[in-house]
Write an enzyme that holds these catalytic residues in place. Structure first.
Site, PDB file in Angstrom:
ATOM      1  N   GLU A 142      -6.898   2.353   6.003  1.00 43.54           N
ATOM      2  CA  GLU A 142      -6.445   2.329   4.650  1.00 43.54           C
ATOM      3  C   GLU A 142      -7.227   3.544   3.788  1.00 43.54           C
ATOM      4  O   GLU A 142      -6.605   3.907   2.907  1.00 43.54           O
ATOM      5  CB  GLU A 142      -6.944   1.237   3.997  1.00 43.54           C
ATOM      6  CG  GLU A 142      -6.172   0.912   2.453  1.00 43.54           C
ATOM      7  CD  GLU A 142      -6.326  -0.468   2.226  1.00 43.54           C
ATOM      8  OE1 GLU A 142      -6.746  -0.779   1.271  1.00 43.54           O
ATOM      9  OE2 GLU A 142      -5.887  -1.552   2.670  1.00 43.54           O
ATOM     10  N   SER A 152     -11.968  -1.809   1.796  1.00 41.66           N
ATOM     11  CA  SER A 152     -11.160  -2.267   3.081  1.00 41.66           C
ATOM     12  C   SER A 152     -10.945  -1.021   3.943  1.00 41.66           C
ATOM     13  O   SER A 152     -10.348  -0.187   3.312  1.00 41.66           O
ATOM     14  CB  SER A 152     -10.106  -3.076   2.781  1.00 41.66           C
ATOM     15  OG  SER A 152     -10.487  -4.405   2.203  1.00 41.66           O
ATOM     16  N   ARG A 196       0.803  -1.153   0.066  1.00 44.26           N
ATOM     17  CA  ARG A 196       0.019   0.017  -0.169  1.00 44.26           C
ATOM     18  C   ARG A 196       0.766   1.399  -0.036  1.00 44.26           C
ATOM     19  O   ARG A 196       0.494   2.255   0.632  1.00 44.26           O
ATOM     20  CB  ARG A 196      -0.834   0.134   1.080  1.00 44.26           C
ATOM     21  CG  ARG A 196      -1.967  -1.074   1.329  1.00 44.26           C
ATOM     22  CD  ARG A 196      -2.875  -1.089   0.126  1.00 44.26           C
ATOM     23  NE  ARG A 196      -3.734  -2.500   0.182  1.00 44.26           N
ATOM     24  CZ  ARG A 196      -3.497  -3.305  -0.588  1.00 44.26           C
ATOM     25  NH1 ARG A 196      -2.403  -3.441  -1.401  1.00 44.26           N
ATOM     26  NH2 ARG A 196      -4.335  -4.487  -0.523  1.00 44.26           N
TER      27      ARG A 196
END
Length: 303
Positions: free
Chosen positions: A296, A226, A176
């Site tokens: 996230e 998510s 990420r």
């Protein structure tokens, strides 16, 4: 409205693509968020560059967004310029076993183009609800695949206005993250290296992953996918479930009963509801398991 700034802005971008006091809930998959002072939709790399340079010269904050699938905008909105690289910059071109896509192209659309061209490798990404730019910035992944597995290079705009083509290695793609995120570069386009494949097998894999999403994820409600990053050695959704938080609600925001890794908007959630829910979930998980959950979802604007 700063009239002088607005007049400079519409010298760079047609005024039909410059919106004032624009509700951000219209542009995020969470369907929440206050108004942005300026919302612009560039068509070319030169327009992106022009707006960025103008914002820098005028000392006005700006933010690059795609289709808003990983973004939580505060209820009080954003004081500055939102630069949306999305539908006006979404060209996809097949060149042999490569696909070149502008930053605004949806991953689902790239996946369909790959299928039609009988190219395999993109199946894992075809169901991710985002655009190419954001996916490259955060090295998006799903079902065992990541952007770094198939990305040949990406063309970016640097903070000082230079356009660079960076190779896979130069992009420093990690979990990420990427050099783009670290240096605040702007993705303009990406080139994917795929392989020749069997069309029926590609379609079958895409259908299989789609079915997994439909059965396991709360696609009926607005969300940002998510909500938390995967903590090393754990799954965020499992930790949240084991902390007894399935269905936990703050205002109109809820931990999905279908998949605890998702926070959903039940219909009338505010950004404040979502932030408070995330805070309480993180706190409970830390109390129970000593694991810190990192969001996230990106937060933007005034809350």
């Amino acid at each position: 409205m700063n009239l002088e700034f607005y007049n400079q802005l519409i010298q760079i971008i047609d005024k039909e693509r410059v919106l004032l006091d624009e509700p951000m809930k219209k542009h995020t998959t969470f369907r929440v968020g206050g108004n942005a002072d300026y919302f612009v939709m560039p068509k070319t790399a030169e327009e992106v560059k022009g707006v960025v340079i103008l914002c820098q010269e005028e000392n006005l904050p700006y933010y690059i967004m795609g289709n808003g699938s990983n973004l939580l905008v505060g209820d009080k909105g954003y004081r500055g310029v939102i630069i949306q690289i999305y539908k006006e910059m979404n060209r996809i071109v097949v060149d042999g076993d490569k696909i070149c896509a502008q930053a605004g192209a949806l991953l689902s659309k790239v996946g369909n183009v790959a299928l039609d061209a009988e190219l395999t490798g993109f199946e894992f990404a075809a169901g991710i609800p985002g655009a190419v730019g954001g996916a490259v910035v955060m090295n998006a992944g799903a079902y065992g695949g990541e952007m770094k597995d198939i990305l040949a290079n990406a063309t970016v705009l640097t903070q000082d206005g230079n356009i660079l083509k960076l190779t896979n290695e130069e992009l420093e793609l990690g979990y990420r993250t990427s050099i783009i995120a670290k240096k605040n570069y702007i993705v303009l386009e990406a080139e994917y290296q795929l392989k020749r494949g069997d069309k029926a097998a590609i379609r079958a894999r895409m259908d299989e992953l789609k079915m997994q999403r439909v059965t396991k994820q709360p696609l009926d409600y607005p969300s940002a996918g998510s909500t938390f990053k995967r903590p090393e050695g754990y799954f965020a959704g499992k930790l949240i479930q084991d902390a007894g938080l399935r269905g936990f609600q703050v205002g109109g925001a809820q931990v999905s009963e279908k998949h605890c890794g998702f926070v959903i908007n039940k219909g009338d959630a505010t950004a404040a509801d979502i932030v408070e829910l995330m805070r309480q979930v993180s706190e409970k998980v830390f109390q129970e398991f000593g694991v810190t959950l990192e969001p996230e979802v990106k937060r933007l604007g005034e809350f």
